[in-house]
Scaffold this motif. Structure first.
Motif, PDB file in Angstrom:
ATOM      1  N   GLN A  38      -1.588   8.081  -1.454  1.00 33.05           N
ATOM      2  CA  GLN A  38      -2.693   8.060  -0.514  1.00 33.05           C
ATOM      3  C   GLN A  38      -3.842   8.914  -1.053  1.00 33.05           C
ATOM      4  OE1 GLN A  38      -1.395   9.159   3.439  1.00 33.05           O
ATOM      5  NE2 GLN A  38       0.572   8.114   3.190  1.00 33.05           N
ATOM      6  N   ASN A  58       3.466  10.600   2.256  1.00 29.42           N
ATOM      7  CA  ASN A  58       2.618  10.969   1.123  1.00 29.42           C
ATOM      8  C   ASN A  58       3.294  12.013   0.228  1.00 29.42           C
ATOM      9  OD1 ASN A  58       0.282  10.565  -0.382  1.00 29.42           O
ATOM     10  ND2 ASN A  58      -0.820  12.241   0.606  1.00 29.42           N
ATOM     11  N   PRO A  86       4.726   6.756   3.560  1.00 28.12           N
ATOM     12  CA  PRO A  86       3.974   7.198   4.743  1.00 28.12           C
ATOM     13  C   PRO A  86       3.853   8.711   4.849  1.00 28.12           C
ATOM     14  CG  PRO A  86       6.136   6.378   5.363  1.00 28.12           C
ATOM     15  CD  PRO A  86       5.944   6.019   3.928  1.00 28.12           C
ATOM     16  N   SER A 131       0.823  -1.196   0.000  1.00 27.55           N
ATOM     17  CA  SER A 131       0.000   0.000   0.000  1.00 27.55           C
ATOM     18  C   SER A 131       0.863   1.255   0.000  1.00 27.55           C
ATOM     19  CB  SER A 131      -0.884  -0.014   1.258  1.00 27.55           C
ATOM     20  OG  SER A 131      -1.390   1.278   1.533  1.00 27.55           O
ATOM     21  N   TYR A 153       0.326   3.681   1.726  1.00 23.19           N
ATOM     22  CA  TYR A 153       0.400   4.097   3.127  1.00 23.19           C
ATOM     23  C   TYR A 153       1.599   3.449   3.816  1.00 23.19           C
ATOM     24  CZ  TYR A 153      -4.255   5.960   2.324  1.00 23.19           C
ATOM     25  OH  TYR A 153      -5.320   6.671   1.832  1.00 23.19           O
TER      26      TYR A 153
END
Length: 362
Positions: free
Chosen positions: A205, A141, A139, A133, A135
């Motif tokens: 994200q 973004n 993290p 992912s 995310y």
């Protein structure tokens, strides 16, 4: 929303609404089309509906147009729109290593293919991105495209361009919660709205706007046509198509299968809207609907399936300068051919056979 006032136009230029597809770096094809349409013998633009790269092209073009229009009127606005698009795509090419770490080398190696899946490690990297992912992978973004868009889009100008220049912009994103299209226009147009329209969920994200997350608009409208039908007075709608409807090869590798599924998904909403338009047009032709209640649209399309055919889905991440210039050239040439063949038809009749081109009719 109310219908906008028609923009000042050159007396010899017909007026159209533009529908601009998204498709990553293939949006440089649309840059070429717009560059040609903005020339003196091109068209006047009443409104634009764009998704992803189409939305960015529309926002950059109108930012330049608004600046030029304020300084020197309609024709200067067109010239500044051309300059703005060129500067934006040149900026994209200068940051190619950021957007596509596996981009082609400056010495021209691996040309003229331009497909990134020919590079070593592409399959591994692609599967890595699709497995984890954003995310987890990103993290914080980080999205370098945001800074580029911020340098070339004047958000305040987009808020006023409708009233000052008479041109509306509609940008589509997909609501993660509802799965429905959200169309941003006028004061709703923000940097976040543009980034939401370009937000591929495997890479970034979701973009939150007023507490609601959004993904790329291509899933629900690539591009959305209904804003142009319901919110403008123009009867001519010109689609700039960069996504292929057909690929004759059967994908066999997992990455190729996922890429083809994405193409099919991104075309589905457009085909659905065109099917509805074709149905209404047939009913109007048969005098089964009140022409005062429904637009009798003249549909047109600029594309180059043969020219774009050698470039598969992996090339949409390639921001190599030579590749973007080649796409621009293809788009410019396609627009020139269309203008020579069909410019006189604008305002008179459709030049796109929807049923044959999109619905499989013979």
């Amino acid at each position: 929303m109310s219908t906008h006032n028609a923009s000042p136009s050159h007396p010899s230029r017909p007026q159209v609404d533009l529908a601009l597809q998204g498709g990553g770096s293939h949006g440089a094809f649309t840059w070429g089309v717009l560059d040609r349409l903005l020339e003196d013998d091109g068209l006047d633009i009443a409104a634009i509906s764009g998704t992803s790269a189409g939305a960015l092209n529309g926002a950059v073009m109108l930012s330049g147009y608004a600046r030029g229009h304020e300084d020197g009127g309609h024709d200067e606005g067109r010239r500044q729109a051309q300059h703005a698009l060129k500067a934006f795509w040149e900026d994209i090419s200068q940051h190619g290593p950021i957007f596509s770490p596996l981009t082609m080398q400056a010495d021209g190696s691996l040309k003229p293919a331009f497909n990134l899946n020919e590079l070593p490690g592409y399959q591994i990297m692609n599967m890595f991105i699709r497995t984890l992912s954003p995310y987890d992978l990103n993290p914080f973004n980080l999205n370098p495209l945001r800074a580029v868009v911020q340098r070339h889009v004047d958000v305040e100008a987009l808020h006023t361009v409708c009233t000052s220049c008479g041109i509306q912009l509609f940008v589509t994103a997909t609501s993660v919660h509802t799965g429905q299209a959200r169309v941003f226009t006028k004061e709703e147009l923000t940097l976040d709205a543009l980034m939401a329209s370009t937000c591929l969920p495997f890479l970034f994200q979701a973009v939150e706007i007023e507490g609601e997350p959004y993904w790329d608009g291509g899933y629900t409208g690539n591009p959305a046509l209904f804003p142009l039908i319901y919110n403008t007075q123009a009867n001519d709608l010109l689609l700039v198509k960069i996504n292929p409807l057909q690929r004759m090869e059967t994908p066999t590798r997992s990455v190729e299968i996922l890429d083809r599924l994405s193409e099919i998904t991104f075309n589905a909403s457009l085909i659905s809207e065109l099917r509805a338009i074709a149905f209404v047009t047939r009913l109007l032709k048969d005098n089964r609907l009140d022409p005062k209640q429904y637009k009798n649209l003249h549909l047109h399309m600029i594309g180059d399936d043969d020219g774009l055919a050698p470039f598969n889905a992996s090339s949409k991440s390639n921001t190599d300068r030579a590749f973007l210039k080649k796409l621009h050239g293809l788009g410019h040439a396609a627009a020139t051919r269309w203008l020579h063949a069909h410019r006189a038809d604008v305002g008179t009749r459709s030049t796109l056979d929807v049923e044959h081109a999109f619905l499989g009719a013979t």
